[in-house]
Each structure stands twice: as structure tokens, then as C-alpha cells.
Write a protein that holds these residues in place. Structure first.
Motif, mmCIF file in Angstrom:
data_model
loop_
_atom_site.group_PDB
_atom_site.id
_atom_site.type_symbol
_atom_site.label_atom_id
_atom_site.label_comp_id
_atom_site.label_asym_id
_atom_site.label_seq_id
_atom_site.Cartn_x
_atom_site.Cartn_y
_atom_site.Cartn_z
ATOM 1 N N ILE A 72 -21.533 -7.264 9.447
ATOM 2 C CA ILE A 72 -20.615 -7.100 8.315
ATOM 3 C C ILE A 72 -19.942 -8.432 8.033
ATOM 4 O O ILE A 72 -19.732 -9.257 8.921
ATOM 5 N N VAL A 73 -19.627 -8.623 6.757
ATOM 6 C CA VAL A 73 -18.810 -9.744 6.319
ATOM 7 C C VAL A 73 -17.629 -9.137 5.581
ATOM 8 O O VAL A 73 -17.810 -8.306 4.680
ATOM 9 N N LEU A 74 -16.407 -9.498 5.985
ATOM 10 C CA LEU A 74 -15.210 -9.045 5.290
ATOM 11 C C LEU A 74 -15.040 -9.943 4.073
ATOM 12 O O LEU A 74 -14.691 -11.110 4.189
ATOM 13 N N ASP A 75 -15.350 -9.377 2.889
ATOM 14 C CA ASP A 75 -15.326 -10.155 1.654
ATOM 15 C C ASP A 75 -13.920 -10.329 1.095
ATOM 16 O O ASP A 75 -13.564 -11.409 0.622
ATOM 17 N N SER A 76 -13.131 -9.252 1.118
ATOM 18 C CA SER A 76 -11.778 -9.322 0.556
ATOM 19 C C SER A 76 -10.944 -8.172 1.094
ATOM 20 O O SER A 76 -11.471 -7.208 1.645
ATOM 21 N N VAL A 77 -9.627 -8.312 0.924
ATOM 22 C CA VAL A 77 -8.702 -7.255 1.326
ATOM 23 C C VAL A 77 -7.767 -6.959 0.166
ATOM 24 O O VAL A 77 -7.419 -7.845 -0.622
ATOM 25 N N GLU A 78 -7.399 -5.682 0.071
ATOM 26 C CA GLU A 78 -6.481 -5.237 -0.981
ATOM 27 C C GLU A 78 -5.417 -4.348 -0.358
ATOM 28 O O GLU A 78 -5.652 -3.727 0.672
ATOM 29 N N ILE A 79 -4.267 -4.292 -1.000
ATOM 30 C CA ILE A 79 -3.246 -3.328 -0.620
ATOM 31 C C ILE A 79 -3.169 -2.313 -1.750
ATOM 32 O O ILE A 79 -2.963 -2.657 -2.908
ATOM 33 N N GLY A 80 -3.379 -1.063 -1.385
ATOM 34 C CA GLY A 80 -3.332 0.036 -2.342
ATOM 35 C C GLY A 80 -2.437 1.126 -1.791
ATOM 36 O O GLY A 80 -1.602 0.888 -0.922
ATOM 37 N N ALA A 81 -2.642 2.344 -2.282
ATOM 38 C CA ALA A 81 -1.831 3.478 -1.842
ATOM 39 C C ALA A 81 -2.704 4.501 -1.124
ATOM 40 O O ALA A 81 -3.821 4.780 -1.546
ATOM 41 N N ASP A 82 -2.159 5.039 -0.052
ATOM 42 C CA ASP A 82 -2.817 6.135 0.666
ATOM 43 C C ASP A 82 -2.520 7.411 -0.114
ATOM 44 O O ASP A 82 -1.367 7.784 -0.298
ATOM 45 N N SER A 84 -2.903 10.438 0.711
ATOM 46 C CA SER A 84 -2.344 11.550 1.481
ATOM 47 C C SER A 84 -0.858 11.381 1.779
ATOM 48 O O SER A 84 -0.145 12.370 1.913
ATOM 49 N N THR A 85 -0.393 10.136 1.888
ATOM 50 C CA THR A 85 1.006 9.915 2.250
ATOM 51 C C THR A 85 1.822 9.223 1.159
ATOM 52 O O THR A 85 3.040 9.274 1.192
ATOM 53 N N GLY A 86 1.146 8.532 0.244
ATOM 54 C CA GLY A 86 1.847 7.741 -0.767
ATOM 55 C C GLY A 86 2.255 6.375 -0.252
ATOM 56 O O GLY A 86 2.744 5.539 -1.004
ATOM 57 N N GLY A 87 2.074 6.135 1.042
ATOM 58 C CA GLY A 87 2.437 4.859 1.643
ATOM 59 C C GLY A 87 1.378 3.793 1.390
ATOM 60 O O GLY A 87 0.319 4.062 0.809
ATOM 61 N N PRO A 88 1.655 2.567 1.834
ATOM 62 C CA PRO A 88 0.709 1.478 1.602
ATOM 63 C C PRO A 88 -0.555 1.626 2.461
ATOM 64 O O PRO A 88 -0.500 2.109 3.586
ATOM 65 N N ALA A 89 -1.680 1.218 1.891
ATOM 66 C CA ALA A 89 -2.963 1.269 2.586
ATOM 67 C C ALA A 89 -3.643 -0.089 2.492
ATOM 68 O O ALA A 89 -3.551 -0.771 1.469
ATOM 69 N N LEU A 90 -4.314 -0.474 3.564
ATOM 70 C CA LEU A 90 -5.110 -1.694 3.596
ATOM 71 C C LEU A 90 -6.545 -1.318 3.281
ATOM 72 O O LEU A 90 -7.134 -0.479 3.958
ATOM 73 N N LEU A 91 -7.115 -1.910 2.234
ATOM 74 C CA LEU A 91 -8.503 -1.683 1.866
ATOM 75 C C LEU A 91 -9.305 -2.903 2.271
ATOM 76 O O LEU A 91 -8.981 -4.029 1.871
ATOM 77 N N ASP A 154 -13.359 0.230 3.652
ATOM 78 C CA ASP A 154 -12.722 1.049 4.672
ATOM 79 C C ASP A 154 -11.223 0.935 4.428
ATOM 80 O O ASP A 154 -10.744 -0.066 3.881
ATOM 81 N N ALA A 155 -10.446 1.948 4.825
ATOM 82 C CA ALA A 155 -9.014 1.941 4.513
ATOM 83 C C ALA A 155 -8.186 2.449 5.688
ATOM 84 O O ALA A 155 -8.578 3.396 6.374
ATOM 85 N N PHE A 156 -7.039 1.803 5.904
ATOM 86 C CA PHE A 156 -6.106 2.181 6.959
ATOM 87 C C PHE A 156 -4.690 2.232 6.401
ATOM 88 O O PHE A 156 -4.332 1.444 5.519
ATOM 89 N N GLN A 157 -3.865 3.138 6.946
ATOM 90 C CA GLN A 157 -2.457 3.216 6.574
ATOM 91 C C GLN A 157 -1.721 2.038 7.199
ATOM 92 O O GLN A 157 -1.897 1.770 8.388
ATOM 93 N N LEU A 158 -0.917 1.347 6.412
ATOM 94 C CA LEU A 158 -0.153 0.198 6.915
ATOM 95 C C LEU A 158 1.243 0.610 7.361
ATOM 96 O O LEU A 158 1.854 1.513 6.770
ATOM 97 N N LEU A 159 1.760 -0.063 8.385
ATOM 98 C CA LEU A 159 3.154 0.112 8.781
ATOM 99 C C LEU A 159 4.060 -0.652 7.819
ATOM 100 O O LEU A 159 5.159 -0.216 7.501
ATOM 101 N N ASN A 160 3.584 -1.847 7.394
ATOM 102 C CA ASN A 160 4.298 -2.665 6.415
ATOM 103 C C ASN A 160 3.267 -3.548 5.715
ATOM 104 O O ASN A 160 2.106 -3.589 6.118
ATOM 105 N N THR A 161 3.676 -4.238 4.680
ATOM 106 C CA THR A 161 2.730 -5.046 3.898
ATOM 107 C C THR A 161 2.859 -6.541 4.175
ATOM 108 O O THR A 161 2.385 -7.356 3.381
#
Length: 190
Positions: A72-82, A84-91, A154-161
Motif C-alpha cells: 500500500i501507498v498512503l496517497d493522502s489524508v483527509e479529516i471528515g465526519a464519522d 455514527s458519532t458526528g465526531g471527527p474522522a481520519l480518512l 480506510d477511516a478511524f475516529q479521531l480523539l482530536n484533529t
């Protein structure tokens, strides 16, 4: 009537035990054809593991990792919304290359975990289409043919941005760990 119910319950229990034994034998065979991500997450090592190999930013993207022909090559990262929770998500937007000689999916070829401030992050629910019928997990779970290159997120819930995130990749046997550090200041907003 009671003995019929008892026989039925015993029969169901026997079948359930046989299924568990068959699944356990398949998972222990080392064939790489079967893995359960929930059992894998209980076996993962911490991001401070001495055996962890840190992957640095590469000329191909923000980082890269690979096991046995699945890269895999990590091409880019984005911050969006989860969703299920409305909180920040790392894409995490990856290019995946399967040269293993087998058909597999991202979650069975590379078992990803994410950590922020030493705490394991949960998966995030992020839809990939306007109709909200397909999530990033659905896309990453699709089979990737040998020789095929695909784009997945792939996406994960963030603790902070602001604080960095360690993405840890494990192979099926958890014999090898590779890590990419994500600087959230380089993330775009979705």
C-alpha cells in the motif's frame, strides 16, 4: 414433546461446536485464507513495540507498507465526519497493489490499527456515496484480484484533529508490524 426439544437443542449445540472447531482449524492452518479482524485486534501489539518498523514518507506518497506482495501507498489524508458519532474522522486514501498470487481484501492482507496519544482509535463510519449505501469499510472489504491495483479509503475516529496518528499494519500472523505516522496538519478537510 420435551425429549424432542432436548434432542433438537443438543443437535444444535453439536453443530455449533463443529463449526467452531472447523473455523479454529482453518484460522490456525497458516494458509492466510481466513482471519477475523476482531480476534486480530485483541492480539495486536502496542505502537511502542520494539519490533515495529516505522515507514517514513516516501517519494510515492505519505508513506508505504507491505507484506508478501501486498503493498500500500498512503496517497493522502483527509479529516471528515464519522456518520455514527458526528465526531471527527481520519480518512486514509491508499493505493493497494496485490501481487501475492492470491485474491484477497485490504483487511485480510494488511490489518490496520490506528493510535492517537497511545490510545487505539475505533473505526469510523464514512459513506462513499451520496445515497449513503456504501461505506469506506464496504469498499475496502472487496476482493482484490492478483495483479490488480485499486484505490481504497480506510477511516478511524479521531480523539482530536491536531495530534499525530500512528497507523500500524500487521500481517495475518502478527509476525511483522509496520507503522506510518500521519501528520494531521497535512490533512485536507472533506
Amino acid at each position: 414433546m420435551k425429549s424432542l426439544d432436548l434432542r433438537k437443542n443438543v443437535g444444535i449445540a453439536v453443530v455449533a461446536c463443529l463449526v467452531v472447531v472447523a473455523l479454529a482449524m482453518t484460522g490456525c492452518s497458516g494458509s492466510g485464507e481466513s482471519a477475523n479482524s476482531s480476534s486480530a485486534s485483541s492480539q495486536n501489539s502496542s505502537p511502542d513495540s520494539a519490533s515495529a518498523q516505522t515507514m517514513t514518507q516516501s517519494s510515492k506518497g505519505l508513506g508505504e507498507a507491505g507484506f508478501d506482495g501486498f503493498d500500500i501507498v498512503l496517497d493522502s489524508v483527509e479529516i471528515g465526519a464519522d456518520e455514527s458519532t458526528g465526531g471527527p474522522a481520519l480518512l486514509l486514501n491508499y493505493t493497494c497493489i496485490n501481487n501475492t498470487g492470491e485474491i484477497g481484501d485490504f483487511y485480510h492482507m494488511m490489518i490496520p490499527y490506528a493510535y492517537q496519544n497511545g490510545e487505539e482509535l475505533s473505526s469510523a463510519v464514512v459513506y462513499t456515496d451520496d445515497t449513503k449505501t456504501e461505506t469506506t469499510y464496504d469498499v475496502a472489504s472487496r476482493q482484490i484480484e492478483n495483479g490488480q491495483t485499486v484505490q481504497i479509503t480506510d477511516a478511524f475516529q479521531l480523539l482530536n484533529t491536531t495530534d499525530p496518528v500512528e497507523i500500524q499494519f500487521n500481517n495475518l500472523q502478527h509476525e511483522d508490524v509496520q507503522t506510518i505516522t500521519v501528520d494531521l496538519s497535512k490533512a485536507t478537510t472533506k
